[in-house]
Scaffold this active site. Structure first.
Site, PDB file in Angstrom:
ATOM      1  N   SER A  41     -34.460  10.262 107.495  1.00 37.70           N
ATOM      2  CA  SER A  41     -33.886  11.726 108.199  1.00 37.70           C
ATOM      3  C   SER A  41     -34.880  12.273 109.018  1.00 37.70           C
ATOM      4  O   SER A  41     -34.679  12.893 110.178  1.00 37.70           O
ATOM      5  CB  SER A  41     -33.490  12.667 107.034  1.00 37.70           C
TER       6      SER A  41
ATOM      7  N   GLU B 196     -22.418  24.310 104.866  1.00 39.88           N
ATOM      8  CA  GLU B 196     -22.380  23.163 104.003  1.00 39.88           C
ATOM      9  C   GLU B 196     -22.577  23.215 102.680  1.00 39.88           C
ATOM     10  O   GLU B 196     -22.566  22.333 101.617  1.00 39.88           O
ATOM     11  CB  GLU B 196     -23.404  21.917 104.589  1.00 39.88           C
TER      12      GLU B 196
ATOM     13  N   HIS C  88     -34.934  23.309 114.485  1.00 34.80           N
ATOM     14  CA  HIS C  88     -34.359  23.400 113.187  1.00 34.80           C
ATOM     15  C   HIS C  88     -35.318  23.278 112.086  1.00 34.80           C
ATOM     16  O   HIS C  88     -36.159  22.099 112.256  1.00 34.80           O
ATOM     17  CB  HIS C  88     -33.271  22.576 112.930  1.00 34.80           C
TER      18      HIS C  88
ATOM     19  N   SER D 133     -27.813  16.822 109.927  1.00 33.89           N
ATOM     20  CA  SER D 133     -27.698  15.296 109.431  1.00 33.89           C
ATOM     21  C   SER D 133     -26.323  14.756 109.710  1.00 33.89           C
ATOM     22  O   SER D 133     -25.335  15.227 109.424  1.00 33.89           O
ATOM     23  CB  SER D 133     -28.342  15.193 108.042  1.00 33.89           C
TER      24      SER D 133
ATOM     25  N   ASN E 118     -35.196  26.518 102.848  1.00 34.38           N
ATOM     26  CA  ASN E 118     -34.176  25.705 103.732  1.00 34.38           C
ATOM     27  C   ASN E 118     -32.727  26.684 103.399  1.00 34.38           C
ATOM     28  O   ASN E 118     -32.586  26.880 102.489  1.00 34.38           O
ATOM     29  CB  ASN E 118     -33.913  24.539 103.010  1.00 34.38           C
TER      30      ASN E 118
ATOM     31  N   CYS F 220     -26.523  20.869 109.024  1.00 33.39           N
ATOM     32  CA  CYS F 220     -27.148  21.977 109.728  1.00 33.39           C
ATOM     33  C   CYS F 220     -26.475  22.464 111.022  1.00 33.39           C
ATOM     34  O   CYS F 220     -27.156  23.515 111.330  1.00 33.39           O
ATOM     35  CB  CYS F 220     -28.666  21.646 109.295  1.00 33.39           C
TER      36      CYS F 220
END
Length: 385
Positions: free
Chosen positions: A201, A79, A233, A307, A275, A111
């Site tokens: 989220s 992304e 994740h 997401s 991340n 992700c």
């Protein structure tokens, strides 16, 4: 026919910041970041590093002349795309000297992109058993200086070679998945940083895991006792903990304690890097395979989430002699030999970029691949000589 991960490679930038120092600079209690979020260090990419260069770095570790010729599919899940039209995978063709008779493209779904690539690679190999697929997760997580998401930034890449001769992890072709249009996280095309509704989220992430776990148990007639570990994740390491807590009271106390203990092995590298977006689950997998006492034949359950939102729960089995095919010393050396930079240095790097008409001095490059210049708005990459 067995299909799965034959090789796995990992890369993260040479520089990092200390999360305790970041907390102090932001006027926060360090425990809020190190315990509440679950991070210790955060990777900081140089201005010449992006999704392409990091993808090349991780993939180069697992490729050689003997397996390059068998690659028929190249997928980059990201992304952090560098172009709205041209796929990151195409830049890799030259950097990695890959054959032209391949399908090469990029997948975007937050992700989840690398997992989509992994499942697509499975299907490709199943119909082309003599071929291999290269799937790379490569991302830079950016939220901005002094923003709520700053502590969950990071950068890195995980590359996986998928084939009919898996030597690390056998994919079992058992999965449960779901998609739903959710406004929990997004990054418009005009923005270099993401926007997120953090608590929302987290809520959706947990809801997806609970839903998929129920579906998976019913469809494949399994329980938690069938798995040595559950991997998640982990954009920040406390997030997986929140999903795991939904199992408490629903499985035996002994099994819950065992899964908690196994989970700690999977987050060791994530705490050190931050991340990786698409690569977060797979860095967790690598961390688990290297640091735990997992043995060949053990069953693993992996939860992927992107997401927006897409989630998938799937299983895999650890292969015989798997550690022989992981570059353990290289991974440890990469993490141990990084350079800590100050918060002010990090803030300065964050605001910099290579501009059109500018070139990068190769003497400052620490890796093998780098963005060498932007010429007439075209990104040009080189291998360091």
């Amino acid at each position: 026919m067995d299909i799965g991960i034959e090789r796995i490679g990992f890369y993260t930038p040479n520089s990092y910041i200390d999360i305790v120092e970041l907390a102090k600079a932001r006027g926060q209690e360090p425990d809020k970041f190190t315990i509440g979020i679950g991070q210790d260090k955060q990777a900081v990419p140089a201005i010449y590093e992006d999704a392409v260069t990091m993808a090349a770095e991780s993939a180069d570790q697992i490729l050689d002349d003997s397996n390059k010729k068998d690659i028929g599919l190249v997928i980059v899940g990201t992304e952090s795309s560098v172009d709205e039209s041209k796929a990151s995978a195409l830049f890799l063709m030259d950097l990695l000297d890959l054959p032209e008779n391949v399908r090469a493209f990029e997948i975007k779904e937050a992700c989840y992109g690398a997992t989509a690539g992994l499942q697509m690679a499975y299907n490709f190999v199943s119909t082309n058993p003599g071929k291999k697929a290269l799937v790379v997760a490569s991302d830079i997580a950016r939220y901005g200086i002094n923003t709520p998401g700053e502590v969950t930034q990071g950068a890195g890449s995980v590359a996986m070679l998928i084939s009919s001769t898996p030597q690390i992890l056998k994919l079992e072709n058992k999965s449960a998945y779901m998609s739903r249009n959710v406004g929990d996280f997004w990054r418009p095309t005009f923005s270099k940083t993401a926007f997120a509704r953090g608590k929302f989220s987290n809520q959706i992430y947990i809801e997806f895991f609970e839903t998929l776990w129920k579906r998976y148990q019913k469809e494949f007639d399994v329980t938690a006792d069938d798995f040595k570990a559950m991997l998640y994740h982990i954009p920040y390491t406390k997030m997986g903990t929140k999903a795991m807590r939904t199992l408490e009271g629903k499985i035996s106390d002994e099994k819950y304690a065992q899964l908690q203990a196994e989970y700690k092995y999977s987050i060791q590298y994530g705490r050190e890097v931050g991340n990786l977006y698409t690569g977060s689950l797979y860095l967790g997998l690598l961390s688990y395979l290297i640091n735990s006492a997992v043995t060949p034949g053990d069953e693993l359950l992996l939860f992927s989430y992107g997401s927006g939102a897409v989630g998938e729960l799937y299983s895999a089995k650890v292969c015989e002699n798997f550690k022989q095919y992981i570059h353990v010393k290289n991974v440890q050396s990469l993490l141990n030999n990084r350079k800590k930079i100050s918060i002010s240095e990090y803030e300065s790097i964050f605001s910099q970029s290579v501009r059109d008409g500018e070139s990068v001095d190769p003497s400052v490059v620490t890796g093998e691949f780098y963005l060498s210049e932007i010429k007439e708005n075209e990104r040009l990459y080189k291998t360091k000589q």
